[in-house]
Write an enzyme that holds these catalytic residues in place. Structure first.
Site, PDB file in Angstrom:
ATOM      1  N   SER A 131       0.236   9.151  -8.516  1.00  0.00           N
ATOM      2  CA  SER A 131       1.431   9.914  -8.165  1.00  0.00           C
ATOM      3  C   SER A 131       2.298  10.046  -9.405  1.00  0.00           C
ATOM      4  O   SER A 131       2.183   9.241 -10.344  1.00  0.00           O
ATOM      5  CB  SER A 131       2.208   9.187  -7.058  1.00  0.00           C
ATOM      6  OG  SER A 131       3.510   9.713  -6.915  1.00  0.00           O
ATOM      7  N   TYR A 144       6.643   1.845  -3.432  1.00  0.00           N
ATOM      8  CA  TYR A 144       5.597   2.843  -3.662  1.00  0.00           C
ATOM      9  C   TYR A 144       5.302   2.971  -5.149  1.00  0.00           C
ATOM     10  O   TYR A 144       4.139   2.940  -5.573  1.00  0.00           O
ATOM     11  CB  TYR A 144       6.044   4.180  -3.081  1.00  0.00           C
ATOM     12  CG  TYR A 144       5.063   5.315  -3.271  1.00  0.00           C
ATOM     13  CD1 TYR A 144       3.847   5.323  -2.609  1.00  0.00           C
ATOM     14  CD2 TYR A 144       5.366   6.384  -4.113  1.00  0.00           C
ATOM     15  CE1 TYR A 144       2.952   6.362  -2.775  1.00  0.00           C
ATOM     16  CE2 TYR A 144       4.479   7.430  -4.289  1.00  0.00           C
ATOM     17  CZ  TYR A 144       3.272   7.415  -3.614  1.00  0.00           C
ATOM     18  OH  TYR A 144       2.386   8.450  -3.790  1.00  0.00           O
TER      19      TYR A 144
END
Length: 229
Positions: A131, A144
């Site tokens: 990501s 995250y």
């Protein structure tokens, strides 16, 4: 015919990758968290084979999968599954941290270790779908981002360790992509959602397969993807 194992094929980028492999007539193995999801995946991708193990319980992955028929060789292992919960550092519970790290980091490490013999046999390719948060940690996504920073480290160590065995490793860093996770995060942040401002999962899947299709004498170690104009 290539042999490929994909996690997270139920939606988003994982489903797009599975669809692309299916269209190319590849042998497809899909990891499902339970038997119900396995049936759903086989219905959606009828030529696929399924394995059942819950990434949220990484300590049980090896025992679960060693009791199932595994591919003897793999051309690629694609880690696409992931979870994200928003919240400030002072708000996130230990359970949220543990669940996020389990699915996004520990499970990929465990699954890769288990399948290394098949990857070495096929001189295969491991792809970690990371990501943008794996390069720059935004506010309210600390758990995250930490899991994705860790995934980057896992990929780099694995690449160095497996070079002698001919196993290639690529990390893909997609920016905002039109997935259910992205919709949910926009809702949690109270932001308007415009699908057209995001990359499509199919576009990300095409980039992933481009990395896999490179000649054997080159490795795309890191692939940054951002929405276009």
């Amino acid at each position: 015919m290539g042999v490929h194992l994909v996690t997270g094929a139920g939606s988003g980028i994982g489903a797009a990758v599975a669809a692309l492999f299916t269209a190319r007539g590849q042998e497809l193995w899909l990891l499902a968290r339970d038997e119900v999801r396995a049936r759903e995946l086989r219905a959606r991708f009828p030529r696929s084979r399924t394995l059942v193990a819950d990434l949220a319980v990484p300590g049980a992955i090896r025992a679960r999968l060693e009791g199932q028929a595994l591919p003897g060789r793999l051309d690629s292992l694609l880690h696409v599954a992931g979870v994200a919960e928003s919240g400030r550092v002072g708000e996130l519970s230990a359970q949220t941290w543990q669940e996020t790290l389990a699915v996004n980091l520990i499970a990929p490490a465990e699954l890769t270790g288990l399948l290394l013999p098949a990857l070495r046999e096929g001189r295969g390719h491991v792809v970690f779908v990371n990501s943008g948060a794996g390069m720059h940690a935004p506010p309210r996504l600390s758990a995250y981002a930490a899991s994705k920073f860790g995934l980057k480290a896992l990929a780099e160590s694995l690449r160095a360790e497996e070079y002698e065995h001919g196993v290639r490793v690529t990390t893909v860093y997609p920016g905002e992509t039109d997935t259910p996770m992205q919709v949910r995060l926009h809702e949690q942040f109270g932001l308007p959602y415009a699908p057209e401002a995001h990359m499509s999962p199919a576009s990300v899947a095409a980039a992933v397969v481009t990395a896999l299709d490179l000649p054997r004498d080159v490795t795309m170690s890191d692939l940054m993807l951002r929405p276009g104009c």
